[in-house]
Every structure is written in C-alpha cells, then in structure tokens.
Enzyme design. Structure first.
Site, PDB file in Angstrom:
ATOM      1  N   CYS A   1       3.368  -3.970  -2.149  1.00 21.73           N
ATOM      2  CA  CYS A   1       4.171  -3.007  -1.394  1.00 21.73           C
ATOM      3  C   CYS A   1       3.511  -2.674  -0.060  1.00 21.73           C
ATOM      4  O   CYS A   1       2.294  -2.812   0.103  1.00 21.73           O
ATOM      5  CB  CYS A   1       4.344  -1.725  -2.203  1.00 21.73           C
TER       6      CYS A   1
ATOM      7  N   GLU B   1       2.926   0.239   1.226  1.00 20.28           N
ATOM      8  CA  GLU B   1       1.968   1.336   1.109  1.00 20.28           C
ATOM      9  C   GLU B   1       0.602   0.834   0.665  1.00 20.28           C
ATOM     10  O   GLU B   1      -0.432   1.194   1.225  1.00 20.28           O
ATOM     11  CB  GLU B   1       2.470   2.376   0.095  1.00 20.28           C
TER      12      GLU B   1
ATOM     13  N   ASN C   1       5.695  -4.832   3.222  1.00 23.97           N
ATOM     14  CA  ASN C   1       5.792  -5.412   1.891  1.00 23.97           C
ATOM     15  C   ASN C   1       5.726  -6.925   1.999  1.00 23.97           C
ATOM     16  O   ASN C   1       6.225  -7.537   2.947  1.00 23.97           O
ATOM     17  CB  ASN C   1       7.047  -4.941   1.152  1.00 23.97           C
ATOM     18  N   ILE C   2       5.063  -7.530   1.014  1.00 25.91           N
ATOM     19  CA  ILE C   2       4.852  -8.976   0.983  1.00 25.91           C
ATOM     20  C   ILE C   2       5.205  -9.459  -0.417  1.00 25.91           C
ATOM     21  O   ILE C   2       4.487  -9.167  -1.375  1.00 25.91           O
ATOM     22  CB  ILE C   2       3.383  -9.335   1.326  1.00 25.91           C
TER      23      ILE C   2
ATOM     24  N   CYS D   1       2.203   2.498  -6.296  1.00 23.81           N
ATOM     25  CA  CYS D   1       1.713   2.990  -4.997  1.00 23.81           C
ATOM     26  C   CYS D   1       1.298   4.456  -5.095  1.00 23.81           C
ATOM     27  O   CYS D   1       0.290   4.855  -4.516  1.00 23.81           O
ATOM     28  CB  CYS D   1       2.774   2.799  -3.918  1.00 23.81           C
TER      29      CYS D   1
ATOM     30  N   CYS E   1       6.810   3.450  -4.978  1.00 22.92           N
ATOM     31  CA  CYS E   1       6.887   3.156  -6.408  1.00 22.92           C
ATOM     32  C   CYS E   1       5.736   3.844  -7.147  1.00 22.92           C
ATOM     33  O   CYS E   1       4.807   4.384  -6.537  1.00 22.92           O
ATOM     34  CB  CYS E   1       6.851   1.643  -6.636  1.00 22.92           C
TER      35      CYS E   1
END
Length: 139
Positions: A60, A62, A49-50, A101, A98
C-alpha cells in the site's frame, strides 16, 4: 501530547499525496493511492501503491512511505495524508488506510498521530490514529 500541524504543512502533505498517487502501479485493481508522511523534523516521504500478480507482495501507499522513511533512519512522525480512488479519475470518496497499514502506523506513531484523508486539496478529513485503530495491538 496532542499533535498539531499548521495549514501549510497540511496543504503540502495533501499536494504531495496527490503527486505520489500519479506514480501508482495497480494493473489488477485499477485503484491509485498516494501517501505523504511528515516526520517530526518536518521531512516528507511519499509513496504509492504497488501491486503484484501474486497479491501477497502488494504494498500500500502508506506502507511504502513508512518503509522509505524508516529505512532512512526516521522514527518519529506527525501526520500522513492519503489520496486514493479509481485510476484516471478524481477521487469521489476518502481512501481509508487498510488494517495492515493502520497496524504499521501504530508501530511507529503515538495514538494522536494525524491521518488526513483527501478527495481534493480543499476536501479532506482529519483523524487521529486512535480514532482509526482503537485498542491497537502493541507489546
């Protein structure tokens, strides 16, 4: 078609998700997530995650893994492993993807795509995408 992966692939995905988790950038939430995505051909793409101060540009783990894979020409996927929790701590709960994603997964994956949620290498749950996103939107 029911997707199956063998134990060694599952173990490798979980291991790689935990490795990717170490690369997180989350100065605002302090929540570290890593993901490892398995292609139909057996290649693994990882992501973390960034976060961003503006929040909207945050990505995210993913989606980071998916976007890396798709940008390299991959279009067929078997499974993803996800590991997340407070930074600097061992996860105590499963980190579910989420809604955004899940929608990205539905764009590129069949309903039987496997989503592996891990708290540890030997503590995980496995779901199909359809279980996590029933009645998904598609064209």
């Amino acid at each position: 078609m029911v997707i199956r992966i063998d134990g060694s692939d599952r173990e490798e995905l979980i291991r790689r998700a935990f490795q990717a988790r170490e690369l997180f950038y989350a100065p605002y939430s302090g929540y570290a997530v890593g993901a490892a995505l398995l292609t139909a051909e057996g290649k693994i793409y990882s992501g973390c995650n960034i976060e961003n101060a503006a929040y909207g540009p945050t990505n995210c783990a993913e989606r980071t893994a998916f976007f890396k894979a798709v940008s390299e020409g991959e279009r067929h996927f078997k499974a993803i492993a996800i590991a997340g929790g407070p930074a600097g701590k061992v996860p105590t709960e499963y980190a579910y993807p989420c809604g955004v994603c899940r929608q990205v997964m539905s764009e590129f994956c069949d309903k039987d795509f496997l989503v592996i949620l891990a708290k540890a290498e030997a503590d995980y749950e496995v779901y199909s995408l359809e279980e996590l996103l029933p009645k998904s939107f598609s064209l």
